[in-house]
Scaffold this active site. Sequence first.
Site: not given
Ligand code: IPM
Ligand code: MG
Length: 358
Positions: A140, A191, A223, A247
């Site tokens: 990210y 992974k 996975d 996520d």
């Molecule tokens: C989450 C959301 C966020 C992320 C998005 C909205 C940026 O999906 O908080 O899980 O990917 O972290």
């Molecule tokens: Mg999310």
Amino acid sequence: MSNKLAILPGDGIGIEIVAEAVKVLNHLKANGLDIEMTEAPVGGAGYDAAGKPLPDETLALVKQSDAVLLGAVGGPQYEELPRELRPERGLLGLRSELGLFANLRPAILYPQLAEASSLKADVVAGLDIMIVRELTGGIYFGQPRGIRDKDNGEREGFNTLVYSESEVDRIARVAFDIAMKRGRRLCSVDKANVLEVSELWREVVTRAGSDYPEVELSHMYVDNAAMQLVKWPKQFDVMVTKNMFGDILSDAAAMLTGSIGMLPSASLDADGKGMYEPIHGSAPDIAGQGVANPLATILSVAMMLRYTFDRASMADAIEAAVGRVLDRGLRTPDIMAEGCEQVGTVEMGEAVLTELAA
Ligand code: IPM
Ligand code: MG
């Protein structure tokens, strides 16, 4: 000195559900919780108010606050904006600016909602998993990133998945500490069969584990973890994983419980300062209709009381009030079932308040 709490409703249903959570906070304030609340825009609302998803004033406010209550960000009207102006950037900015590296996402099945799950009741009954997601690193935030032109005239997109040992160690310790307070089992998801980052992740988590001999540590490829989550989710107690895997897995785990509208989350820094939010999004399709489920946001207030304000008994009281409202058969449309009474956002919030005051 009273505790400072920043209220950031954001976009879409965020506005409606945060309003209900604020009623709960006001009730607690009248009953001895020393808080001072200030509201500010973020996400699309931040863009509308100040031309960017994380306005300077909002950032200054959250930096001085002890805790943040966030609704949700995003909406179709912002999708065409350049990436750095999109609502999601406001959320990512809050996470990184505040150093909120530890994201706690519980997936708890309320017994009253066992029928709402798409899985068989016996597979999910009693489900109680805590996913600990690393939130300020990994793909990210890794550099370099971008979209560039290649020599052959086509473009390529690229991102970087990078974790330093200290980043892995600190999230691992948060997860081990939580496991110590729960079932003492921790599954680290990676992974490592493909990625060097994961190889190092596994090594560092294992090393941290030597300080937690009472916690049974296991490792699982992501996975397989996705498969095991839908096959037999009750095998898990605490899971710890990288930003992107967390996520994805936390959405899957949420759905096991029947409604993503029920689940709160906490994002914590190294000192217990936290941002609390429902894990669902801004749901533009139902925004403004008064039908969104406010319970995840109200339960996020309970997490705030537990993790930042150290008021466990108030947190217990909120969770118990939510349980009683479900016992009474009240349901927003997302968790509606036969024989129950369908209610809207405000009615649901009022019902929790009534139970809380009882
Ligand atoms: C989450 C959301 C966020 C992320 C998005 C909205 C940026 O999906 O908080 O899980 O990917 O972290
Ligand atoms: Mg999310």
